[in-house]
Structure formats: C-alpha cells, structure tokens
Motif scaffolding. Sequence first.
Motif, short mmCIF file in Angstrom:
data_model
loop_
_atom_site.label_atom_id
_atom_site.label_comp_id
_atom_site.label_asym_id
_atom_site.label_seq_id
_atom_site.Cartn_x
_atom_site.Cartn_y
_atom_site.Cartn_z
N ASN A 124 -8.92 -5.45 -29.24
CA ASN A 124 -7.88 -6.06 -28.44
C ASN A 124 -7.62 -7.48 -28.97
O ASN A 124 -8.56 -8.25 -29.14
N LYS B 267 -3.11 -4.14 -27.93
CA LYS B 267 -4.21 -3.43 -27.28
C LYS B 267 -4.92 -2.47 -28.21
O LYS B 267 -4.37 -2.02 -29.22
N ASN C 263 -6.47 0.60 -30.08
CA ASN C 263 -6.04 1.94 -30.45
C ASN C 263 -4.54 2.18 -30.25
O ASN C 263 -4.11 3.29 -29.96
N GLN C 264 -3.77 1.11 -30.41
CA GLN C 264 -2.32 1.21 -30.36
C GLN C 264 -1.75 0.76 -31.71
O GLN C 264 -2.40 0.06 -32.47
N THR C 265 -0.52 1.18 -31.97
CA THR C 265 0.14 0.84 -33.23
C THR C 265 1.40 0.04 -32.94
O THR C 265 2.24 0.47 -32.15
N TYR C 266 1.52 -1.10 -33.61
CA TYR C 266 2.63 -2.01 -33.36
C TYR C 266 3.37 -2.32 -34.66
O TYR C 266 2.75 -2.50 -35.70
N LYS D 61 -5.78 5.50 -36.06
CA LYS D 61 -5.39 4.95 -34.77
C LYS D 61 -6.40 5.27 -33.66
O LYS D 61 -6.50 4.55 -32.67
N THR E 139 -6.82 -0.67 -34.02
CA THR E 139 -5.55 -1.27 -33.63
C THR E 139 -4.78 -1.58 -34.90
O THR E 139 -5.29 -2.27 -35.79
N SER F 19 5.01 3.69 -34.65
CA SER F 19 4.93 2.54 -33.76
C SER F 19 4.95 2.93 -32.28
O SER F 19 5.89 3.59 -31.82
N ASP F 20 3.94 2.50 -31.53
CA ASP F 20 3.96 2.65 -30.08
C ASP F 20 4.85 1.60 -29.44
O ASP F 20 5.45 1.83 -28.39
N LYS F 21 4.92 0.44 -30.07
CA LYS F 21 5.75 -0.65 -29.57
C LYS F 21 6.23 -1.47 -30.76
O LYS F 21 5.45 -1.79 -31.64
#
Length: 209
Positions: A2, A26, A28-31, A176, A180, A195-197
Amino acid sequence: MNVKINNLKKYYQDKLILNIKEIEFKENQTYCIRGRNGSGKTTLMQIITQLLSYNTGEIRYNHQMVNKALMKQMTYVSQNPYVFNTTVFENIYYPLKLRNNKKIEIESLIDDYLAYFELKDLKHQQSQICSSGEKMKIALIRSFIFKPQLLCLDEPTTNLDVESIEKLKKKLLELKKHTTIIFISHDLEFIQTLSDKTYLLKDGKLRIE
C-alpha cells in the motif's frame, strides 16, 4: 504494498512540477498514470520508488515510512532500461543475488522466464549488444523475478512486438496477485486490459480519468 502520498510537492529550478494533495495506491491493484510528455509522470514514478527526492510532503509504504526492508520490495523499470555489462543471465540474476538467492537454486526459474519471453538462446550473450526490445525484456524479467510488492513500469511496451506485449499482459495479471503495479502508457488497449484505475497527471496534479 500500500502506497499513500500526502501533500507531496516537487520543484525543479523553482518550478512546481508535482503538487499532489492525497492519493493512495492499494495493495494488489493496477494503476495507470497518463499525461502529456513532460507532465511529470516519470518524476512521480521515480519519487514513489525512492530514486528521486521530493521537497515537501510524505509517502508511506504499508502505513510506515520507507526503510531498507521496504526498498527491497519495490522496483522501477525505465522506458530506456539500463542493462549491466554482463550476460543476460547475470543481469536477471542480479536482484536475486542481492537477496541472497543462490544461483544454482534459481537457474531453472530464470530459464523459464527466458523461454517465456523468447530469450533462451541469448542466456549467455552480453546484454549490452542486445536489441532495444531484448533489453526491455531483460529489464522486465529482472523486475519480476524476485516478486516485488511494488512494481513501477515506465512505458513497458516500448520496442516490444505484439506477441511480446500479449505475454507481458498475461505476466502482469499473474503478478497482480501479490504486487501493486503502477505504470505509464499511451497504449489504450494495454491500459484497458490492465488498469483498475487510471489517473491523468496535468499541471502537477492527479485526477481520475
């Protein structure tokens, strides 16, 4: 991992390059971070991975300030990646060596990555004579191999062919699960797949697209 940024400012020759009030990446998210050339995307990535300093503000990793243990869990791959003046194998082995992994114990893992990215025949070749696309693959494998908690990629599809990009997508989706991932890209299909976000960096500020 994180990553939370608060009130971060970065100046270059008295010009405010980054002015980020608050953002959290956050676990385990992909940006994806998008923006025009010169907007500060690479600077931000290098700050997040502790390659560049910043003027004011705070970055916390897993809710604490950075330390040596946390730094071993993050990595950054440049758009024009650097390779050491050693063989392809030794380049990839380097981060594992730093983490006290014995060569004989992880050679099969490296071989699997080399085969996956079609570099097996180059295992003992000097890395600096490889093509730009091959150097990018070497740098990507080198960043994946130790399973980092934070992975930052600057235009990772640069100089890769279509097949290699598809393989990269699959590998990042696997990573993933325990990593992160923050990346810069202009490849809309690549962004939509991973991409998650997605954030737009403009005038030093980030906003959700």
